[in-house]
Design a protein around this motif. Sequence first.
Motif, PDB file in Angstrom:
ATOM      1  N   LEU A   1     107.764 -67.199  93.964  1.00 56.54           N
ATOM      2  CA  LEU A   1     108.346 -68.243  94.374  1.00 56.54           C
ATOM      3  C   LEU A   1     107.317 -69.074  95.152  1.00 56.54           C
ATOM      4  N   LYS A   2     107.378 -70.434  94.925  1.00 54.95           N
ATOM      5  CA  LYS A   2     106.381 -71.372  95.669  1.00 54.95           C
ATOM      6  C   LYS A   2     107.077 -72.764  95.506  1.00 54.95           C
ATOM      7  N   LYS A   3     107.274 -73.153  96.912  1.00 56.53           N
ATOM      8  CA  LYS A   3     107.869 -74.343  97.052  1.00 56.53           C
ATOM      9  C   LYS A   3     109.163 -74.600  96.502  1.00 56.53           C
ATOM     10  N   ASN A   4     110.119 -73.407  96.472  1.00 58.84           N
ATOM     11  CA  ASN A   4     111.263 -73.645  95.972  1.00 58.84           C
ATOM     12  C   ASN A   4     111.330 -73.758  94.507  1.00 58.84           C
ATOM     13  N   ARG A   5     110.280 -73.212  93.859  1.00 58.91           N
ATOM     14  CA  ARG A   5     110.137 -72.973  92.265  1.00 58.91           C
ATOM     15  C   ARG A   5     110.073 -71.741  92.114  1.00 58.91           C
ATOM     16  N   THR A   6     110.406 -71.185  90.918  1.00 57.58           N
ATOM     17  CA  THR A   6     110.240 -69.889  90.521  1.00 57.58           C
ATOM     18  C   THR A   6     109.230 -70.000  89.237  1.00 57.58           C
ATOM     19  N   TYR A   7     108.314 -69.309  89.311  1.00 48.95           N
ATOM     20  CA  TYR A   7     107.364 -69.205  88.210  1.00 48.95           C
ATOM     21  C   TYR A   7     107.432 -67.639  87.516  1.00 48.95           C
ATOM     22  N   SER A   8     107.146 -67.392  86.402  1.00 48.24           N
ATOM     23  CA  SER A   8     106.874 -66.367  85.653  1.00 48.24           C
ATOM     24  C   SER A   8     105.583 -66.020  85.673  1.00 48.24           C
ATOM     25  N   ILE A   9     105.098 -64.598  85.886  1.00 46.22           N
ATOM     26  CA  ILE A   9     103.643 -64.368  85.948  1.00 46.22           C
ATOM     27  C   ILE A   9     102.947 -64.826  84.625  1.00 46.22           C
ATOM     28  N   HIS A  10     103.749 -64.899  83.248  1.00 47.54           N
ATOM     29  CA  HIS A  10     103.130 -65.241  82.007  1.00 47.54           C
ATOM     30  C   HIS A  10     102.878 -66.570  82.107  1.00 47.54           C
ATOM     31  N   SER A  11     103.844 -67.473  82.680  1.00 44.32           N
ATOM     32  CA  SER A  11     103.392 -68.887  82.807  1.00 44.32           C
ATOM     33  C   SER A  11     102.136 -69.134  83.539  1.00 44.32           C
ATOM     34  N   ILE A  12     102.219 -68.439  84.766  1.00 44.14           N
ATOM     35  CA  ILE A  12     101.053 -68.651  85.511  1.00 44.14           C
ATOM     36  C   ILE A  12      99.681 -68.361  84.888  1.00 44.14           C
ATOM     37  N   ILE A  13      99.642 -67.135  84.313  1.00 41.48           N
ATOM     38  CA  ILE A  13      98.412 -66.719  83.369  1.00 41.48           C
ATOM     39  C   ILE A  13      97.920 -67.663  82.341  1.00 41.48           C
ATOM     40  N   MET A  14      99.120 -68.282  81.724  1.00 47.62           N
ATOM     41  CA  MET A  14      98.858 -68.911  80.580  1.00 47.62           C
ATOM     42  C   MET A  14      98.136 -70.429  81.186  1.00 47.62           C
ATOM     43  N   GLN A  15      98.730 -70.974  82.394  1.00 47.12           N
ATOM     44  CA  GLN A  15      98.143 -72.117  83.008  1.00 47.12           C
ATOM     45  C   GLN A  15      96.738 -71.972  83.511  1.00 47.12           C
ATOM     46  N   GLU A  16      96.197 -70.707  84.096  1.00 45.36           N
ATOM     47  CA  GLU A  16      95.273 -70.505  84.244  1.00 45.36           C
ATOM     48  C   GLU A  16      94.071 -70.437  83.488  1.00 45.36           C
ATOM     49  N   GLN A  17      94.478 -69.688  82.243  1.00 47.47           N
ATOM     50  CA  GLN A  17      93.667 -69.577  81.014  1.00 47.47           C
ATOM     51  C   GLN A  17      92.947 -70.885  80.605  1.00 47.47           C
ATOM     52  N   LYS A  18      91.766 -70.918  80.635  1.00 48.34           N
ATOM     53  CA  LYS A  18      91.139 -72.080  79.777  1.00 48.34           C
ATOM     54  C   LYS A  18      91.046 -71.852  78.516  1.00 48.34           C
ATOM     55  N   THR A  19      91.352 -73.059  77.771  1.00 42.48           N
ATOM     56  CA  THR A  19      91.037 -72.820  76.163  1.00 42.48           C
ATOM     57  C   THR A  19      89.980 -73.873  75.821  1.00 42.48           C
ATOM     58  N   TYR A  20      89.485 -73.714  74.699  1.00 43.47           N
ATOM     59  CA  TYR A  20      88.470 -74.727  74.304  1.00 43.47           C
ATOM     60  C   TYR A  20      88.849 -75.117  72.823  1.00 43.47           C
ATOM     61  N   THR A  21      88.679 -76.287  72.312  1.00 39.32           N
ATOM     62  CA  THR A  21      88.716 -76.574  70.706  1.00 39.32           C
ATOM     63  C   THR A  21      87.573 -76.210  70.176  1.00 39.32           C
ATOM     64  N   LYS A  22      87.720 -76.023  68.734  1.00 38.65           N
ATOM     65  CA  LYS A  22      86.328 -75.870  67.703  1.00 38.65           C
ATOM     66  C   LYS A  22      85.451 -76.448  67.931  1.00 38.65           C
ATOM     67  N   ALA A  23      85.855 -77.916  68.252  1.00 32.51           N
ATOM     68  CA  ALA A  23      84.632 -78.868  68.375  1.00 32.51           C
ATOM     69  C   ALA A  23      83.785 -78.458  69.717  1.00 32.51           C
ATOM     70  N   GLU A  24      84.403 -77.914  70.805  1.00 33.41           N
ATOM     71  CA  GLU A  24      83.803 -77.707  72.162  1.00 33.41           C
ATOM     72  C   GLU A  24      82.932 -76.451  71.822  1.00 33.41           C
ATOM     73  N   VAL A  25      83.733 -75.514  71.156  1.00 34.01           N
ATOM     74  CA  VAL A  25      82.968 -74.225  71.142  1.00 34.01           C
ATOM     75  C   VAL A  25      81.763 -74.496  70.270  1.00 34.01           C
ATOM     76  N   SER A  26      81.967 -75.136  69.013  1.00 32.42           N
ATOM     77  CA  SER A  26      80.849 -75.538  68.218  1.00 32.42           C
ATOM     78  C   SER A  26      79.654 -76.264  68.951  1.00 32.42           C
ATOM     79  N   GLN A  27      79.770 -77.188  69.662  1.00 31.12           N
ATOM     80  CA  GLN A  27      78.956 -77.998  70.483  1.00 31.12           C
ATOM     81  C   GLN A  27      77.983 -76.959  71.339  1.00 31.12           C
TER      82      GLN A  27
END
Length: 93
Positions: free
Chosen positions: A3-29
């Motif tokens: 619970l955070k400021k009257n909102r409920t977040y699932s652990i999965h959604s928090i983890i997914m928000q915090e995970q950085k992702t990269y595009t193929k162009a970014e990784v390639s570069q």
Amino acid sequence: CILKKNRTYSIHSIIMQEQKTYTKAEVSQQLGVQPYIITLWEKQFGIQTTVSNGEELYSELDAKRLASIKELLYEKGYSIAAAKQFLQEFPMA
């Protein structure tokens, strides 16, 4: 759930928000290789991407794994078979 400021977040959604992702162009570069090389390594080393808005995305772990593959192949001179074996014996996660 968290619970955070009257909102409920699932652990999965928090983890997914915090995970950085990269595009193929970014990784390639970042790695200094052409995108088709990344595609080849995906197939050879079983790296699976997610697709969002038509773009392949790589997790932080996948980007690190691709960097390790590059190091093994380009800097240490491993064959693809030897690099696969090395990564099986010494997985990153």
